[in-house]
Design an enzyme around this catalytic site. Structure first.
Site, PDB file in Angstrom:
ATOM      1  N   LYS A 163       0.387   3.622  -3.134  1.00  0.00           N
ATOM      2  CA  LYS A 163      -0.682   4.270  -3.091  1.00  0.00           C
ATOM      3  C   LYS A 163      -0.522   5.728  -3.094  1.00  0.00           C
ATOM      4  O   LYS A 163      -0.914   6.435  -4.156  1.00  0.00           O
ATOM      5  CB  LYS A 163      -1.821   4.000  -2.040  1.00  0.00           C
ATOM      6  CG  LYS A 163      -2.161   2.582  -2.288  1.00  0.00           C
ATOM      7  CD  LYS A 163      -3.204   2.138  -1.060  1.00  0.00           C
ATOM      8  CE  LYS A 163      -3.697   0.721  -0.860  1.00  0.00           C
ATOM      9  NZ  LYS A 163      -4.448   0.407   0.077  1.00  0.00           N
ATOM     10  N   SER A 192       0.678  -1.376   0.025  1.00  0.00           N
ATOM     11  CA  SER A 192      -0.001   0.136   0.039  1.00  0.00           C
ATOM     12  C   SER A 192       0.995   1.180   0.203  1.00  0.00           C
ATOM     13  O   SER A 192       0.337   2.412  -0.279  1.00  0.00           O
ATOM     14  CB  SER A 192      -0.816   0.005   1.215  1.00  0.00           C
ATOM     15  OG  SER A 192      -2.064  -0.971   1.108  1.00  0.00           O
ATOM     16  N   VAL A 230       1.112  -3.739   4.018  1.00  0.00           N
ATOM     17  CA  VAL A 230       1.132  -4.841   4.780  1.00  0.00           C
ATOM     18  C   VAL A 230       2.366  -5.835   4.569  1.00  0.00           C
ATOM     19  O   VAL A 230       2.690  -6.857   5.209  1.00  0.00           O
ATOM     20  CB  VAL A 230      -0.186  -5.870   4.146  1.00  0.00           C
ATOM     21  CG1 VAL A 230      -1.443  -5.241   4.697  1.00  0.00           C
ATOM     22  CG2 VAL A 230      -0.058  -6.010   2.766  1.00  0.00           C
ATOM     23  N   TYR A 254      -5.000   5.009   7.880  1.00  0.00           N
ATOM     24  CA  TYR A 254      -6.327   4.040   7.798  1.00  0.00           C
ATOM     25  C   TYR A 254      -7.003   4.735   9.174  1.00  0.00           C
ATOM     26  O   TYR A 254      -6.969   5.826   9.378  1.00  0.00           O
ATOM     27  CB  TYR A 254      -6.216   2.758   7.650  1.00  0.00           C
ATOM     28  CG  TYR A 254      -5.490   2.054   6.540  1.00  0.00           C
ATOM     29  CD1 TYR A 254      -5.924   2.499   5.400  1.00  0.00           C
ATOM     30  CD2 TYR A 254      -4.434   1.595   6.948  1.00  0.00           C
ATOM     31  CE1 TYR A 254      -5.140   2.112   4.201  1.00  0.00           C
ATOM     32  CE2 TYR A 254      -3.601   1.070   5.667  1.00  0.00           C
ATOM     33  CZ  TYR A 254      -3.958   1.140   4.326  1.00  0.00           C
ATOM     34  OH  TYR A 254      -3.345   0.795   3.375  1.00  0.00           O
ATOM     35  N   TYR A 290      -2.925  -2.525 -10.208  1.00  0.00           N
ATOM     36  CA  TYR A 290      -2.965  -2.405  -8.968  1.00  0.00           C
ATOM     37  C   TYR A 290      -2.003  -3.439  -8.215  1.00  0.00           C
ATOM     38  O   TYR A 290      -1.142  -3.236  -7.404  1.00  0.00           O
ATOM     39  CB  TYR A 290      -4.038  -2.349  -8.541  1.00  0.00           C
ATOM     40  CG  TYR A 290      -4.311  -2.104  -6.902  1.00  0.00           C
ATOM     41  CD1 TYR A 290      -3.903  -1.044  -6.234  1.00  0.00           C
ATOM     42  CD2 TYR A 290      -4.656  -3.372  -6.213  1.00  0.00           C
ATOM     43  CE1 TYR A 290      -3.929  -1.134  -4.820  1.00  0.00           C
ATOM     44  CE2 TYR A 290      -4.777  -3.136  -4.559  1.00  0.00           C
ATOM     45  CZ  TYR A 290      -4.366  -2.213  -4.074  1.00  0.00           C
ATOM     46  OH  TYR A 290      -4.356  -2.054  -2.788  1.00  0.00           O
TER      47      TYR A 290
HETATM   48  O1  DON Z   1      -4.580  -4.468  -1.602  1.00  0.00           O
HETATM   49  C1  DON Z   1      -4.118  -5.417  -0.897  1.00  0.00           C
HETATM   50  O2  DON Z   1      -4.766  -6.021  -0.130  1.00  0.00           O
HETATM   51  C2  DON Z   1      -2.541  -5.248  -0.892  1.00  0.00           C
HETATM   52  N1  DON Z   1      -1.853  -5.248  -2.030  1.00  0.00           N
HETATM   53  C3  DON Z   1      -2.038  -4.070  -0.244  1.00  0.00           C
HETATM   54  C4  DON Z   1      -2.798  -3.688   1.042  1.00  0.00           C
HETATM   55  C5  DON Z   1      -1.862  -2.881   2.133  1.00  0.00           C
HETATM   56  O3  DON Z   1      -0.634  -2.809   2.010  1.00  0.00           O
HETATM   57  C6  DON Z   1      -2.677  -2.487   3.266  1.00  0.00           C
HETATM   58  N2  DON Z   1      -1.962  -1.442   4.257  1.00  0.00           N
HETATM   59  N3  DON Z   1      -1.579  -1.515   4.992  1.00  0.00           N
END
Ligand code: DON
Length: 413
Positions: free
Chosen positions: A78, A75, A269, A251, A199
């Site tokens: 983003k 993420s 993540v 978040y 994405y």
């Molecule tokens: O969209 C997803 O689930 C992952 N590619 C990225 C999510 C993510 O890193 C959320 N972050 N804290």
């Protein structure tokens, strides 16, 4: 230049030592956390890896621990894709598709407002729509443009972790569902796969903490990569991105984060967090175990500690900024009042200069005013306008000499 060592071979530079101390202190705490495994391939990481890197806007990097261990950006991509898309389509068009409001929800929430827009570009729903907004004629071209843009922020060509990408592409049905919902509300700018696959790919780009620090430093440095000197985005876009990171980057933890840490940030993540001290540093931290909010446990603690020890909170500032009015001198023989100003002048500085000048002008009988700005390194257009007005008004009553080699005030017509 890496600042690992200064001159003498036995001497470690004090900044790296300060970061190393923070790393050791945070490592000694039992913070718990779980490595993400909802994307199966993410579970195959070294849970003990822990690295910190910081890059200043002068381009120096201070790195400690496992700062060269690579991991997927997830993420943290983003805000940088948001920056690239803003640079392409502008803020007004962006707002037709995605909001910039904190959602107060988890990263993968089904978040759509009354106009059918995801709350912001940093939750999954908004990020997928943001990716769809990157102009391209195919999904491959869309990802290529995103990868190239993120590589400018990182100052090197970023590679993809194919296994993580395949793993997320195989299992990412919730994200495809979010893209499908966005298509149904009319805000997705491509097909579902034309957004979801790029994405997943952008999330699978491999970086280390030194890359993260430089990417953050590029935002801290008004959009210019401080190592390569290449502009990634405009200063205005960098400011928009940092604003949204401040409100939404962590978040449903974003409010608490701004109180305790006070730096715009974004977590992933994969265990990374990027944080930005505008005009100072970009900071990257990596440690895979995540807290209940999906943010790296050690990463959060590291940034809290850094903000407190290094004084990096955005809303922290000196009680009294340094002396800007360097000297005010009155010479009764020549009936001259001299005001010498120095430094970088901002809104509140203009106020001080004006008030101190008016106080001295009231206290003395003079006919000539010398206003010496030769020590001024920078002034915002507002400050220049205010000082210009002060001198123009003084001219109606006194002989005014402006010493202004930089044309800060005399350049205004
Ligand atoms: O969209 C997803 O689930 C992952 N590619 C990225 C999510 C993510 O890193 C959320 N972050 N804290």
């Amino acid at each position: 230049m890496s600042a690992d060592r200064l001159g003498a071979r036995f001497l470690q530079d004090p900044l790296t030592r300060a970061f190393s101390t923070v790393l050791a202190d945070v490592r000694s705490l039992d913070l718990g956390g779980q490595v993400a495994d909802y994307i199966p391939e993410l579970a195959n990481v070294d849970a003990d890896a822990f690295g910190i890197a910081a890059t200043s806007i002068a381009g120096h990097t201070y790195a400690t621990g496992d700062s060269a261990t690579t991991f997927t950006i997830q993420s943290i991509s983003k805000p940088f894709v948001f920056a690239l898309v803003l640079a392409e389509i502008g803020f007004d068009r962006f707002l037709e598709h995605v909001g910039v409001e904190p959602s107060g929800e988890a990263f993968n929430a089904i978040s759509f407002d009354d106009a059918g827009r995801p709350a912001n570009p940093l939750i999954n729903a908004g990020a997928i729509v943001t990716t769809s907004l990157m102009p391209a004629t195919s999904a491959d071209e869309r990802f290529a443009r995103i990868r190239d843009g993120l590589s400018v922020f990182a100052g090197r060509t970023l590679a993809i972790d194919q296994r993580v990408y395949d793993s997320e592409s195989r299992t990412g049905n919730r994200n495809r569902a979010l893209a499908t919902l966005a298509l149904s509300t009319g805000v997705l700018a491509s097909s579902v796969d034309g957004a979801a696959e790029p994405y997943f790919q952008q999330c699978s780009l491999l970086i280390d903490t030194a890359d993260l620090a430089l990417m953050g430093a590029t935002l801290a440095n008004n959009g210019v990569n401080p190592r390569t000197g290449v502009r990634a985005v405009s200063a205005e876009v960098a400011r928009h991105v940092l604003s949204v990171m401040s409100a939404c980057g962590m978040y449903d933890r974003s409010g608490d984060w701004m109180v305790r840490v006070g730096m715009p940030a974004k977590s992933g993540v994969g265990g990374g967090i990027v944080a930005v001290a505008p005009g100072e540093y970009g900071i990257g931290v990596f440690s895979p175990p995540l807290d209940a909010f999906g943010n790296s446990s050690r990463g959060v603690e590291t940034l809290r500690t850094l903000a407190a020890r290094f004084g990096l909170h955005l809303f922290r500032h000196a009680d009294q900024p340094g002396s800007l009015v360097q000297a005010i001198e009155f010479d009764p023989e020549t009936a001259t009042l001299s005001v010498r100003v120095r430094g970088a002048l901002d809104f509140v500085d203009a106020e001080r200069v004006v008030h101190e000048t008016l106080a001295a002008a009231t206290a003395h009988e003079f006919t000539t005013l010398v206003f010496d700005l030769s020590g001024v390194t920078e002034a915002t257009p507002f400050v220049a306008r205010v000082l210009h007005d002060l001198l123009e008004q003084a001219r109606s009553a006194y002989t005014v000499t402006a010493v202004d080699p930089g044309g800060i005030v005399t350049g205004i017509r």
